[in-house]
Design a protein around this motif. Structure first.
Motif, short mmCIF file in Angstrom:
data_model
loop_
_atom_site.label_atom_id
_atom_site.label_comp_id
_atom_site.label_asym_id
_atom_site.label_seq_id
_atom_site.Cartn_x
_atom_site.Cartn_y
_atom_site.Cartn_z
N LEU A 90 -7.49 -5.84 -23.91
CA LEU A 90 -8.68 -5.27 -23.27
C LEU A 90 -9.25 -4.05 -23.97
N LEU A 111 -4.77 -7.23 -10.70
CA LEU A 111 -5.65 -7.25 -9.53
C LEU A 111 -5.14 -8.25 -8.49
N PRO A 138 -8.13 -12.00 -19.42
CA PRO A 138 -8.27 -12.41 -18.02
C PRO A 138 -6.94 -12.64 -17.32
N LEU A 174 -16.38 -11.43 -15.94
CA LEU A 174 -15.77 -10.62 -16.99
C LEU A 174 -15.76 -11.39 -18.31
N SER A 226 -4.24 -10.88 -17.79
CA SER A 226 -3.80 -9.55 -17.37
C SER A 226 -4.62 -9.06 -16.18
N ALA A 227 -5.92 -9.32 -16.20
CA ALA A 227 -6.75 -8.93 -15.05
C ALA A 227 -6.27 -9.61 -13.78
N PRO A 249 -9.86 -3.90 -14.61
CA PRO A 249 -8.44 -4.32 -14.75
C PRO A 249 -7.56 -3.23 -15.35
N TRP A 271 -4.30 -1.86 -13.52
CA TRP A 271 -2.95 -1.66 -14.07
C TRP A 271 -2.39 -0.31 -13.63
N VAL A 301 -13.34 -12.59 -12.52
CA VAL A 301 -12.76 -12.98 -13.81
C VAL A 301 -13.76 -13.79 -14.62
#
Length: 496
Positions: free
Chosen positions: A386, A309, A302, A334, A304-305, A406, A410, A331
């Motif tokens: 992920l 984002l 999360p 997710l 990284s998400a 996500p 990226w 998030v």
């Protein structure tokens, strides 16, 4: 002639009684404690984390106070010795709380106080040696210790005057064996996969260079439990020092700060006794890898998400990102619907409670965690954070559409940075920049260019289900401007 301004008094055992009522102080007589732990690497994280756990248990078991040993710099010693080892911990929440920690009873600088460090390592009262020295400090190779590392080579040439952490551990064990003293347990507290296993292999390989019989004794008698630690610990700065001194009415040369949340999971594999860590909230588990996996997937993924984002939404910090309803909802969904189902059952672990704790951490306005920094090294982070979850979801026939957002984010982030001429911080920075500059927005062409990065996507790039879902997520993000990103997040997060 003006009178001189009196110097502010220093935090110490002698001034504890002068502290304001709102500042927590050690709940035990420090003079009645004895040193049972030697810790290498008493930086901010150790003093904000493990030393606080030990502080919590000393009232009930006074035999586990800490001797803190710096391997290089004398800075911590010179700051804390005049303070009798005391320092302040600032817990950063909506309302900052201060606590004076008293578990460190001795502070040494190894290069300058060799005999004192060796005496402490050989002390029968010391039954645990802990380390927070970062991965670099272990001088590791792929399967043991790096024998060509200058510090290791120097220690092997002169093992009685060690300089590396491995050298100190082994020399301390040699002294104990020679004196008939039971060995200490060695506990790595660095965020390093299989930290205890890797440290054990490194110590054994080093010891074998000196004496096969001695190495065999270590192999049979010394425990190297694995562990996992977690807490955000911002660096100490002048603002913290000024804030703390103003609240204390005393000078503290080196306070530390962290978020209220903290976690310490330790494999229950000790010899010669151990501290009652569970009384202080430490989780004792045989499955450290399971806790590591939960952290990677429910905290780091999360993160990284939010990084990619949130950056596309032109936001700066995690807390700021969590104030965007569409991103916060995405998030959370997710985590609960896509990541929790990927985690096997783990004794003592409540995934729902863990999700709640992580969401509260993300929302903490006192922690300024920059999305730009979390976005670093995406090509290395995404596979473990992920892509593994996606691969398992495909194998279990679970949906992956939301998990792909996500990852597509990226790609859009890389494309945007390249277009703007902003350098990426990533081992594959040059290759990613080339791909980003050639992106046109076409989901097939752009996504396929990224999928050719075998070190990132591996076998997933050949799975048509993944390729289709990733292209669809990339297409939905479109120009990746805030409006388009917010619309996708609102849809996937169930925000109407």
């Amino acid at each position: 002639m003006a009178s001189p301004v009196p110097a502010i008094r220093r935090l110490s055992d002698g001034t504890l009684a002068a502290l304001p009522a709102g500042v927590a102080v050690p709940a035990y007589d420090r003079a009645s404690t004895s040193i049972g732990i030697v810790h290498f690497g008493p930086g901010a994280f150790h003093r904000a984390h493990q030393a606080v756990y030990i502080d919590d248990l000393l009232a009930g078991d006074p035999d586990w106070a800490i001797c803190a040993v710096s391997l290089h710099s004398a800075g911590v010693r010179d700051a804390l010795r005049p303070q009798d080892g005391l320092y302040t911990l600032a817990l950063l929440g909506e309302r900052e709380r201060l606590r004076v920690v008293g578990s460190i009873r001795e502070v040494l600088c190894a290069p300058q106080e060799r005999e004192a460090v060796l005496a402490r390592l050989a002390d029968p009262g010391v039954r645990l040696v802990t380390l927070t020295i970062t991965e670099k400090g272990y001088c590791l190779s792929a399967d043991g210790v790096d024998l060509a590392h200058p510090d290791i080579a120097a220690d092997l040439a002169s093992p009685r005057t060690p300089g590396s952490a491995i050298g100190w551990l082994v020399e301390g064990l040699r002294l104990r064996r020679g004196r008939g003293v039971a060995p200490y347990t060695v506990l790595s507290c660095d965020n390093l996969a299989d930290n205890g296993g890797r440290l054990r292999r490194a110590v054994l390989q080093y010891a074998r260079q000196l004496d096969e019989g001695f190495a065999g004794w270590i192999e049979a008698e010394v425990a190297f439990p694995r562990s996992m630690v977690d807490s955000i610990t911002p660096a100490s700065d002048d603002a913290l020092r000024e804030r703390v001194s103003a609240r204390l009415g005393l000078d503290d040369a080196w306070p530390v700060q962290r978020e209220p949340y903290t976690q310490w999971v330790v494999e229950d594999d000790f010899r010669n006794g151990r501290p009652p860590l569970e009384r202080a909230g430490v989780v004792l588990s045989a499955d450290i890898a399971g806790y590591d996996r939960a952290k990677l997937r429910l905290l780091n993924a999360p993160h990284s998400a939010l990084a990619y984002l949130g950056s596309l939404l032109e936001l700066d910090t995690v807390a700021e990102a969590m104030r965007e309803p569409c991103l916060a909802a995405f998030v959370e969904r997710l985590m609960r619907e896509d990541i929790v189902p990927s985690l096997p059952a783990l004794d003592g672990f409540d995934p729902e409670a863990y999700v709640e704790a992580i969401l509260a951490r993300f929302r903490n306005p006192a922690i300024r965690h920059l999305l730009a920094q979390i976005a670093w090294d995406g090509s290395q982070k995404l596979p473990v954070r992920l892509l593994g979850t996606i691969a398992e979801a495909l194998e279990a026939d679970r949906p992956i559409a939301r998990l792909c957002v996500p990852v597509a984010g990226w790609m859009c982030f890389v494309r945007r940075q390249a277009t703007r001429g902003i350098a990426l911080v990533d081992p594959l920075a040059e290759a990613l920049a080339r791909i980003g500059r050639t992106c046109t927005g076409d989901p097939v062409r752009d996504v396929d260019a990224f999928l050719r990065l075998d070190s990132v996507f591996g076998a997933l790039s050949g799975d048509p289900r993944f390729v289709h879902a990733l292209r669809a997520a990339y297409a939905r993000l479109g120009d990746a401007l805030p409006g388009a990103v917010a619309a996708v997040l609102a849809d996937e997060g169930g925000v109407r």
